[in-house]
Design a protein around this motif. Structure first.
Motif, PDB file in Angstrom:
ATOM      1  N   GLU A   1     -55.545 -17.261 -39.985  1.00  0.00           N
ATOM      2  CA  GLU A   1     -54.354 -18.053 -40.335  1.00  0.00           C
ATOM      3  C   GLU A   1     -53.449 -17.308 -41.316  1.00  0.00           C
ATOM      4  OE1 GLU A   1     -54.899 -22.228 -41.130  1.00  0.00           O
ATOM      5  OE2 GLU A   1     -56.716 -22.268 -39.941  1.00  0.00           O
TER       6      GLU A   1
ATOM      7  N   LYS B   1     -47.494 -25.346 -36.739  1.00  0.00           N
ATOM      8  CA  LYS B   1     -48.851 -25.362 -37.301  1.00  0.00           C
ATOM      9  C   LYS B   1     -49.847 -24.753 -36.317  1.00  0.00           C
ATOM     10  CE  LYS B   1     -52.400 -28.301 -39.272  1.00  0.00           C
ATOM     11  NZ  LYS B   1     -52.774 -29.629 -39.707  1.00  0.00           N
TER      12      LYS B   1
ATOM     13  N   TYR C   1     -48.529 -20.253 -55.803  1.00  0.00           N
ATOM     14  CA  TYR C   1     -48.471 -19.725 -54.444  1.00  0.00           C
ATOM     15  C   TYR C   1     -48.530 -18.212 -54.454  1.00  0.00           C
ATOM     16  CZ  TYR C   1     -46.808 -24.403 -53.323  1.00  0.00           C
ATOM     17  OH  TYR C   1     -46.695 -25.757 -53.183  1.00  0.00           O
TER      18      TYR C   1
ATOM     19  N   ARG D   1     -49.781 -26.053 -59.406  1.00  0.00           N
ATOM     20  CA  ARG D   1     -49.795 -25.342 -58.131  1.00  0.00           C
ATOM     21  C   ARG D   1     -49.223 -23.937 -58.317  1.00  0.00           C
ATOM     22  NH1 ARG D   1     -48.414 -30.553 -55.877  1.00  0.00           N
ATOM     23  NH2 ARG D   1     -49.748 -31.004 -54.107  1.00  0.00           N
TER      24      ARG D   1
ATOM     25  N   GLY E   1     -50.491 -28.881 -43.781  1.00  0.00           N
ATOM     26  CA  GLY E   1     -51.331 -27.722 -43.521  1.00  0.00           C
ATOM     27  C   GLY E   1     -50.568 -26.475 -43.120  1.00  0.00           C
TER      28      GLY E   1
ATOM     29  N   ARG F   1     -50.284 -23.120 -48.236  1.00  0.00           N
ATOM     30  CA  ARG F   1     -51.439 -23.372 -49.104  1.00  0.00           C
ATOM     31  C   ARG F   1     -51.094 -22.959 -50.526  1.00  0.00           C
ATOM     32  NH1 ARG F   1     -57.239 -20.415 -48.514  1.00  0.00           N
ATOM     33  NH2 ARG F   1     -58.245 -21.506 -50.221  1.00  0.00           N
ATOM     34  N   SER F   2     -51.570 -23.735 -51.460  1.00  0.00           N
ATOM     35  CA  SER F   2     -51.401 -23.381 -52.866  1.00  0.00           C
ATOM     36  C   SER F   2     -52.768 -23.353 -53.534  1.00  0.00           C
ATOM     37  CB  SER F   2     -50.486 -24.381 -53.580  1.00  0.00           C
ATOM     38  OG  SER F   2     -51.129 -25.635 -53.713  1.00  0.00           O
ATOM     39  N   TRP F   3     -52.785 -22.791 -54.709  1.00  0.00           N
ATOM     40  CA  TRP F   3     -53.978 -22.764 -55.538  1.00  0.00           C
ATOM     41  C   TRP F   3     -53.612 -23.389 -56.872  1.00  0.00           C
ATOM     42  CZ3 TRP F   3     -52.739 -19.342 -51.861  1.00  0.00           C
ATOM     43  CH2 TRP F   3     -53.745 -18.999 -50.960  1.00  0.00           C
TER      44      TRP F   3
ATOM     45  N   GLU G   1     -47.374 -28.551 -47.441  1.00  0.00           N
ATOM     46  CA  GLU G   1     -48.777 -28.383 -47.831  1.00  0.00           C
ATOM     47  C   GLU G   1     -49.642 -29.503 -47.244  1.00  0.00           C
ATOM     48  OE1 GLU G   1     -51.331 -27.413 -51.853  1.00  0.00           O
ATOM     49  OE2 GLU G   1     -49.152 -27.306 -51.931  1.00  0.00           O
ATOM     50  N   THR G   2     -49.146 -30.737 -47.300  1.00  0.00           N
ATOM     51  CA  THR G   2     -49.929 -31.842 -46.726  1.00  0.00           C
ATOM     52  C   THR G   2     -50.068 -31.700 -45.217  1.00  0.00           C
ATOM     53  OG1 THR G   2     -48.026 -33.334 -46.483  1.00  0.00           O
ATOM     54  CG2 THR G   2     -49.276 -33.471 -48.549  1.00  0.00           C
TER      55      THR G   2
END
Length: 148
Positions: free
Chosen positions: A79, A70, A45, A43, A31, A34-36, A28-29
């Motif tokens: 994406e 990436k 997913y 978190r 990129g 992605r989480s919400w 995630e860091t």
């Protein structure tokens, strides 16, 4: 996006993908995924993250760098997570990199017991290939392996 779609927990995704929770956070860091956050600030997913992580793991197994992964993901429309057709295109794009790596590894396999032009001059046959470390003028490291 409907936040109800993002309902997979960190623990579930990690277990299902065979990775550590810290790996999810790392991806995630970087990129790559992605989480919400839910109302409890945990978190969550979407289900398609499972495919995305599987693509990452498959690509890493064959030596593709995270930066290349990436960039490839970034080239997808919006994406999105790669679909079957996308995967075919990804594979084609990565084949050239793999062919280059395979050729280098074969060259290494065939040369590793002899002089590779590293400048150590410790092997008996190095003076034949690299007297007085003349190959230092071509660059650093195993310059004979890097020759095309």
């Amino acid at each position: 996006m409907n936040l109800e779609e993002a309902n997979l927990s960190v623990g579930y995704v990690a277990k299902r993908c065979g990775i550590k929770v810290s790996t999810l956070h790392f991806y995630e860091t970087k990129g790559l995924i992605r989480s919400w956050r839910n109302q409890g600030n945990q978190r969550r997913y979407k289900r398609d993250v499972l495919r995305r992580i599987s693509v990452i793991k498959a690509a890493q197994k064959i030596g593709i760098t995270l930066d290349s992964i990436k960039q490839t993901f970034a080239d997808l429309p919006n994406e999105r997570t790669p679909c079957k057709g996308d995967w075919a295109n990804l594979a084609k794009n990565w084949q050239k990199q793999l062919d280059t790596r395979i050729a280098y590894m074969q060259k290494l396999r065939d040369s590793v017991t002899g002089c590779i032009g590293c400048g150590c001059l410790s092997m008996e046959n190095c003076p034949i290939y690299n007297p007085e470390d003349e190959l230092a003028n071509e660059g650093s490291g195993a310059v004979l392996l890097d020759r095309k």
